[in-house]
Design an enzyme around this catalytic site. Structure first.
Site, PDB file in Angstrom:
ATOM      1  N   THR A  14      29.303  71.992   8.046  1.00  0.00           N
ATOM      2  CA  THR A  14      30.466  71.092   8.034  1.00  0.00           C
ATOM      3  C   THR A  14      30.048  69.642   7.814  1.00  0.00           C
ATOM      4  O   THR A  14      30.892  68.759   7.713  1.00  0.00           O
ATOM      5  CB  THR A  14      31.233  71.190   9.372  1.00  0.00           C
ATOM      6  N   GLY A  15      28.756  69.368   7.765  1.00  0.00           N
ATOM      7  CA  GLY A  15      28.264  68.001   7.632  1.00  0.00           C
ATOM      8  C   GLY A  15      28.156  67.567   6.179  1.00  0.00           C
ATOM      9  O   GLY A  15      28.374  68.349   5.246  1.00  0.00           O
ATOM     10  N   VAL A  17      25.468  66.616   4.425  1.00  0.00           N
ATOM     11  CA  VAL A  17      24.381  67.265   3.682  1.00  0.00           C
ATOM     12  C   VAL A  17      24.659  68.754   3.524  1.00  0.00           C
ATOM     13  O   VAL A  17      24.447  69.336   2.459  1.00  0.00           O
ATOM     14  CB  VAL A  17      23.019  67.030   4.379  1.00  0.00           C
ATOM     15  N   CYS A 131      14.799  61.443   3.041  1.00  0.00           N
ATOM     16  CA  CYS A 131      15.341  61.074   1.729  1.00  0.00           C
ATOM     17  C   CYS A 131      14.592  59.900   1.072  1.00  0.00           C
ATOM     18  O   CYS A 131      14.401  59.895  -0.147  1.00  0.00           O
ATOM     19  CB  CYS A 131      16.826  60.756   1.846  1.00  0.00           C
ATOM     20  N   SER A 161      25.626  57.081   3.852  1.00  0.00           N
ATOM     21  CA  SER A 161      25.733  58.552   3.888  1.00  0.00           C
ATOM     22  C   SER A 161      24.445  59.171   4.421  1.00  0.00           C
ATOM     23  O   SER A 161      24.445  60.314   4.868  1.00  0.00           O
ATOM     24  CB  SER A 161      26.071  59.125   2.508  1.00  0.00           C
ATOM     25  N   HIS A 244      20.063  55.839  -2.252  1.00  0.00           N
ATOM     26  CA  HIS A 244      19.111  54.873  -1.709  1.00  0.00           C
ATOM     27  C   HIS A 244      18.376  54.202  -2.876  1.00  0.00           C
ATOM     28  O   HIS A 244      18.047  54.861  -3.875  1.00  0.00           O
ATOM     29  CB  HIS A 244      18.056  55.571  -0.841  1.00  0.00           C
TER      30      HIS A 244
HETATM   31  N1  LIG Z   1      22.514  62.358   4.949  1.00  0.00           N
HETATM   32  C1  LIG Z   1      21.323  62.241   4.374  1.00  0.00           C
HETATM   33  O1  LIG Z   1      21.108  61.529   3.396  1.00  0.00           O
HETATM   34  C2  LIG Z   1      20.205  62.986   4.921  1.00  0.00           C
HETATM   35  C3  LIG Z   1      19.061  63.059   4.194  1.00  0.00           C
HETATM   36  C4  LIG Z   1      18.000  63.753   4.708  1.00  0.00           C
HETATM   37  C5  LIG Z   1      18.121  64.339   5.919  1.00  0.00           C
HETATM   38  N2  LIG Z   1      19.273  64.272   6.619  1.00  0.00           N
HETATM   39  C6  LIG Z   1      19.339  64.975   7.887  1.00  0.00           C
HETATM   40  O2  LIG Z   1      20.277  66.037   7.799  1.00  0.00           O
HETATM   41  C7  LIG Z   1      20.888  66.253   9.068  1.00  0.00           C
HETATM   42  C8  LIG Z   1      22.399  66.261   8.961  1.00  0.00           C
HETATM   43  O3  LIG Z   1      22.841  65.082   8.341  1.00  0.00           O
HETATM   44  P1  LIG Z   1      24.362  64.894   7.881  1.00  0.00           P
HETATM   45  O4  LIG Z   1      24.345  63.615   7.164  1.00  0.00           O
HETATM   46  O5  LIG Z   1      24.903  66.094   7.177  1.00  0.00           O
HETATM   47  O6  LIG Z   1      25.118  64.747   9.313  1.00  0.00           O
HETATM   48  P2  LIG Z   1      26.643  65.006   9.687  1.00  0.00           P
HETATM   49  O7  LIG Z   1      27.541  64.757   8.535  1.00  0.00           O
HETATM   50  O8  LIG Z   1      26.865  64.238  10.943  1.00  0.00           O
HETATM   51  O9  LIG Z   1      26.712  66.588  10.020  1.00  0.00           O
HETATM   52  C9  LIG Z   1      26.046  67.165  11.111  1.00  0.00           C
HETATM   53  C10 LIG Z   1      26.149  68.692  11.046  1.00  0.00           C
HETATM   54  O10 LIG Z   1      25.378  69.261  12.094  1.00  0.00           O
HETATM   55  C11 LIG Z   1      26.186  70.199  12.798  1.00  0.00           C
HETATM   56  N3  LIG Z   1      25.784  70.333  14.202  1.00  0.00           N
HETATM   57  C12 LIG Z   1      25.789  69.380  15.160  1.00  0.00           C
HETATM   58  N4  LIG Z   1      25.387  69.916  16.341  1.00  0.00           N
HETATM   59  C13 LIG Z   1      25.114  71.219  16.110  1.00  0.00           C
HETATM   60  C14 LIG Z   1      24.657  72.293  16.928  1.00  0.00           C
HETATM   61  N5  LIG Z   1      24.387  72.130  18.227  1.00  0.00           N
HETATM   62  N6  LIG Z   1      24.486  73.515  16.352  1.00  0.00           N
HETATM   63  C15 LIG Z   1      24.750  73.695  15.033  1.00  0.00           C
HETATM   64  N7  LIG Z   1      25.204  72.711  14.215  1.00  0.00           N
HETATM   65  C16 LIG Z   1      25.374  71.484  14.746  1.00  0.00           C
HETATM   66  C17 LIG Z   1      27.572  69.627  12.684  1.00  0.00           C
HETATM   67  O11 LIG Z   1      28.510  70.660  12.976  1.00  0.00           O
HETATM   68  P3  LIG Z   1      29.895  70.393  13.793  1.00  0.00           P
HETATM   69  O12 LIG Z   1      30.947  70.275  12.740  1.00  0.00           O
HETATM   70  O13 LIG Z   1      30.045  71.634  14.601  1.00  0.00           O
HETATM   71  O14 LIG Z   1      29.708  69.161  14.624  1.00  0.00           O
HETATM   72  C18 LIG Z   1      27.574  69.210  11.221  1.00  0.00           C
HETATM   73  O15 LIG Z   1      27.763  70.348  10.401  1.00  0.00           O
HETATM   74  C19 LIG Z   1      20.278  65.171   9.957  1.00  0.00           C
HETATM   75  O16 LIG Z   1      19.145  65.735  10.592  1.00  0.00           O
HETATM   76  C20 LIG Z   1      19.842  64.110   9.010  1.00  0.00           C
HETATM   77  O17 LIG Z   1      18.816  63.323   9.536  1.00  0.00           O
HETATM   78  C21 LIG Z   1      20.317  63.623   6.144  1.00  0.00           C
END
Ligand SMILES: NC(=O)c1ccc[n+]([C@@H]2O[C@H](COP(=O)([O-])OP(=O)(O)OC[C@H]3O[C@@H](n4cnc5c(N)ncnc54)[C@H](OP(=O)(O)O)[C@@H]3O)[C@@H](O)[C@H]2O)c1
Length: 354
Positions: A14-15, A17, A131, A161, A244
């Site tokens: 749902t996030g 990424v 990233c 993002s 970025h």
């Molecule tokens: N965004 C980027 O550019 C980027 C790049 C590289 C790495 N990352 C990494 O990717 C990860 C996610 O980033 P995002 O930007 O997608 O964040 P986000 O939009 O805040 O989404 C977080 C996701 O994690 C899920 N989640 C939270 N707690 C959980 C749990 N206990 N069990 C299972 N799922 C859970 C959430 O589900 P719910 O809907 O249930 O809350 C949601 O699907 C982070 O570790 C971030 O550092 C991000």
């Protein structure tokens, strides 16, 4: 690409990424037999709509990985730390997008066009780099191989993002508040991000760097197989939604001209040179957004380094795609194509891999 049909899980579906991962899997026609979307208990039962199709979300618990071949994790470091070993115990190979396992000895940290062969040794978890590191290392690889790397200084201009869905909403809210003449409120970041530049990404470490900056240092060394590389970083959050940008200064061992460097960069798969300053052509965050490539431009000789061994350049990429989702899917493609889905210890002498 192997023709087998795989069961693929996306954790954090749902996030920001996670959704991009699903989109990239579908765009690239990854051979999915079953797609299992997982998130926390909060989102279990909800649906994610991708390309007009609704997918149901289930809670990410170890048992949910029974029968899963590849699990793409993007739900934060704590979730990966807690859940990835359980997923592996239930038979899945995890490609993890968090920082939980990147520097763990024995866990490969892979950028698809830089060190794909490192994935061969995995024992159930393969890490996807940060990233900012991701877009940097394909360019550094080209210089490492041709003229050697002595020192790298990189300053990043990172989009909101990269923090996730809440940060995107915060920037939007602050822009709207400013336009309406209302006060801006900040909760995701310690200061307003709209019309600002915040030199604080992730927590501060004892050495004065932020953890984001230190990820660039340590992850680049690991991916490039240069454990002693002299590299420094300042990471800055800017009010950009996606992509970025990075100002990169490189000192090479041997002399190199900007012209040769452009040729080297253009020869790296997934790297595009955009470099015609006279016509205002250089990589832009807005143009990189939605693309899978790393864009490089503003390549010029750095006169502060003697003997023609200094280069300055500008590197831009979509942090959600190549910086996260696309590289994770490329790792999935490569382990599927090379029959490396199962952990190395269970492949050796075990005949054909699943
Ligand atoms: N965004 C980027 O550019 C980027 C790049 C590289 C790495 N990352 C990494 O990717 C990860 C996610 O980033 P995002 O930007 O997608 O964040 P986000 O939009 O805040 O989404 C977080 C996701 O994690 C899920 N989640 C939270 N707690 C959980 C749990 N206990 N069990 C299972 N799922 C859970 C959430 O589900 P719910 O809907 O249930 O809350 C949601 O699907 C982070 O570790 C971030 O550092 C991000």
């Amino acid at each position: 690409m192997t023709r087998q049909s795989l069961t693929v899980a996306v954790v954090g579906a749902t996030g920001v990424v996670g959704r991009t991962m699903i989109q990239v899997l579908l765009e690239r026609d990854f051979p999915i037999g079953e797609l299992r979307l997982m998130a926390s208990g909060r989102s279990a039962g909800s649906t994610v709509s991708i390309g007009g199709t609704s997918h149901r979300v289930i809670e990410a618990v170890p048992e949910a990985f029974d029968g899963v071949d590849i699990a793409l994790f993007s739900a934060g470091g704590t979730v990966s730390e807690d859940l990835a070993p359980g997923a592996v115990a239930h038979g899945a190979t995890v490609i993890d997008n968090s920082n939980a396992w990147r520097m763990t000895p024995g866990v490969p940290l892979v950028v698809s066009q830089v060190n794909p062969e490192d994935a061969a040794t995995h024992q159930g978890i393969i890490a996807n780099p940060n990233c900012s590191t991701m877009q940097l290392v394909p360019v550094l690889m080209a210089l490492r191989d041709a003229v050697g790397l002595e020192r790298v200084v990189v300053d990043t201009y990172q989009s909101v993002s990269g923090t996730g869905a809440e940060a995107i909403a915060e920037l939007e809210g602050q822009i709207r508040a400013h336009a309406a003449g209302e006060p801006m409120t900040a909760s995701v970041y310690p200061h307003p991000i709209a019309f600002n530049a915040l030199p604080e990404i992730d927590v501060f470490l004892e050495n004065g760097y932020t953890r984001e900056e230190w990820k660039v240092v340590s992850e680049s060394r690991k991916i490039l197989h240069l454990p002693e590389l002299r590299i420094s970083c300042t990471a800055v959050r800017v009010p950009v939604f996606v992509s970025h940008s990075e100002a990169v200064h490189v000192e090479t061992r041997d002399a190199i001209t900007p012209e040769r460097a452009r040729q080297l960069f253009a020869a790296v798969p997934g790297v595009i040179v955009r470099d015609d300053p006279a016509n205002h052509v250089y990589p832009l965050a807005t143009e990189a957004a939605g693309r899978d490539e790393v864009f490089v431009g503003r390549v010029r000789q750095d006169p502060s380094i003697p003997d023609g061994r200094g280069l300055a350049l500008w590197v831009v990429s979509d942090n959600l795609r190549k910086g996260a989702a696309t590289n994770a899917v490329e790792i999935a493609e490569l382990i599927a194509a090379r029959d490396w889905i199962r952990p190395a210890s269970r492949r050796a002498g075990a005949g054909s891999a699943a």
